[in-house]
Design a protein around this motif. Sequence first.
Motif, mmCIF file in Angstrom:
data_model
loop_
_atom_site.group_PDB
_atom_site.id
_atom_site.type_symbol
_atom_site.label_atom_id
_atom_site.label_comp_id
_atom_site.label_asym_id
_atom_site.label_seq_id
_atom_site.Cartn_x
_atom_site.Cartn_y
_atom_site.Cartn_z
ATOM 1 N N SER A 63 0.785 -1.135 0.046
ATOM 2 C CA SER A 63 -0.036 -0.258 0.095
ATOM 3 C C SER A 63 0.998 1.237 0.022
ATOM 4 C CB SER A 63 -1.086 0.006 1.393
ATOM 5 O OG SER A 63 -0.058 0.259 2.224
ATOM 6 N N PRO A 64 0.471 2.405 -0.390
ATOM 7 C CA PRO A 64 1.283 3.671 -0.404
ATOM 8 C C PRO A 64 1.855 4.087 0.659
ATOM 9 C CG PRO A 64 -0.745 3.867 -1.755
ATOM 10 C CD PRO A 64 -0.898 2.744 -1.259
ATOM 11 N N PRO A 124 -7.939 7.714 6.267
ATOM 12 C CA PRO A 124 -7.561 6.683 7.186
ATOM 13 C C PRO A 124 -7.652 5.120 6.519
ATOM 14 C CG PRO A 124 -8.476 8.528 8.353
ATOM 15 C CD PRO A 124 -8.492 8.640 6.767
ATOM 16 N N GLU A 125 -8.835 5.030 5.955
ATOM 17 C CA GLU A 125 -9.087 3.829 5.520
ATOM 18 C C GLU A 125 -8.106 3.135 4.436
ATOM 19 O OE1 GLU A 125 -11.631 2.051 6.742
ATOM 20 O OE2 GLU A 125 -11.924 3.484 7.992
ATOM 21 N N GLU A 126 -7.522 3.848 3.908
ATOM 22 C CA GLU A 126 -6.257 3.537 2.804
ATOM 23 C C GLU A 126 -4.963 3.155 3.539
ATOM 24 O OE1 GLU A 126 -5.739 7.010 0.540
ATOM 25 O OE2 GLU A 126 -7.880 6.595 -0.523
ATOM 26 N N ARG A 127 -4.935 3.407 4.890
ATOM 27 C CA ARG A 127 -3.690 3.076 5.609
ATOM 28 C C ARG A 127 -3.921 1.748 6.648
ATOM 29 N NH1 ARG A 127 -4.046 8.784 6.501
ATOM 30 N NH2 ARG A 127 -4.597 8.381 8.915
ATOM 31 N N PRO A 128 -2.987 0.944 6.894
ATOM 32 C CA PRO A 128 -2.925 -0.444 7.715
ATOM 33 C C PRO A 128 -3.058 0.321 9.065
ATOM 34 C CG PRO A 128 -1.122 -0.458 6.305
ATOM 35 C CD PRO A 128 -1.603 0.925 5.810
ATOM 36 N N GLY A 129 -3.920 -0.453 9.853
ATOM 37 C CA GLY A 129 -4.135 0.070 11.283
ATOM 38 C C GLY A 129 -3.035 0.280 11.927
#
Length: 348
Positions: A243-244, A284-289
């Motif tokens: 992911s970016p 935030p949904e595009e980032r790992p927790g």
Amino acid sequence: MSGRELWADGRLRAAWAAQDWPAIFRRYRHLAGISQRQLGELVGMTQGYVSNVERGVHQIQSADVVARITEGLAVPHELGGVTRDRALDQWAPAAELRDRIARAHATGRTDLRTAEWISHVLAEHRRAEDEVGGRDLWPIVRSQLDTVTQLIPHASGDAADRLLLLAAEHAHWLSWVAWQEQHRGPALAWIDLAHGWAVDGGHVDMASWAQRVRSYYSLTHGDPKRALRTAEAARYVGPRPLSPAAESVAVHQAAMAAAACAERDRAKRLADEAHELAVRATDPEERPGWLYWLDPVRARLQYADVAYACRDWGEAATHFREALPALAGYPRDHAYYRARLEDAERRS
């Protein structure tokens, strides 16, 4: 909030780990919005006794009273039996953890609701660490990992993969806290477990993050060449692209290591790339927790960190100065970057 939801609070869980009864009672009442009398009704105590506990007049030592409090306050199962002495003396991973993971993907079914709850509270711990400290939360997270690994032998397919990721997230967190507490051997053992479990579960972002953490350890321990190799490897850990956000932090770590190796041009080029990747993941949904913190402000601070490492004091000071106001709610980070800003200004 329900009793279960209250126990997602990091301060409350840390107080339970320390068996700090005054803090437990006060924090629980604050979160639940109840009086001392109402708390007493939950745990079978008078209002006066609750008051004395909160003021430290009465010390709770009886196992029966502890059991009554555990039941009355709906303490989650994964916290049961946790004491300060039990976990704080055991920094390294236990052998049985590997044995449980080795039996993953067996045929069977498992109830994932417990795992989903533990995933939720781990996210709360990450956010609470700035206020309560990782050492206080250590026994709680260690106990949660036990619960997760006990579920894995009964899981299969996608469910087992999800549990492996959750186990890896816990192992990474435990590694980080162990490193901060100067337990470097256990820290490396935990991060190795995190990386292996992430690979086993097919989670390339977590596998990359574990590699990035190892790079950070090497860099802070005075080995920038090894740190650079490890950070570069963190970009290429699996069959699928990162992911970016995950790629951004790996590239940033490589930039910091390159700066420490006196490769300033390479470091600045990598810093630009890391920042560009970070701003592509503003949702935030595009980032790992575990990368919940990588917002535009943190991306700018990372860019400033590289400029600082390259001794480009003016540019570092500019970015630190512009980003610092947004850290008002994070006292530890604010103090750290404030000191860096003042140093950069003094040198520029």
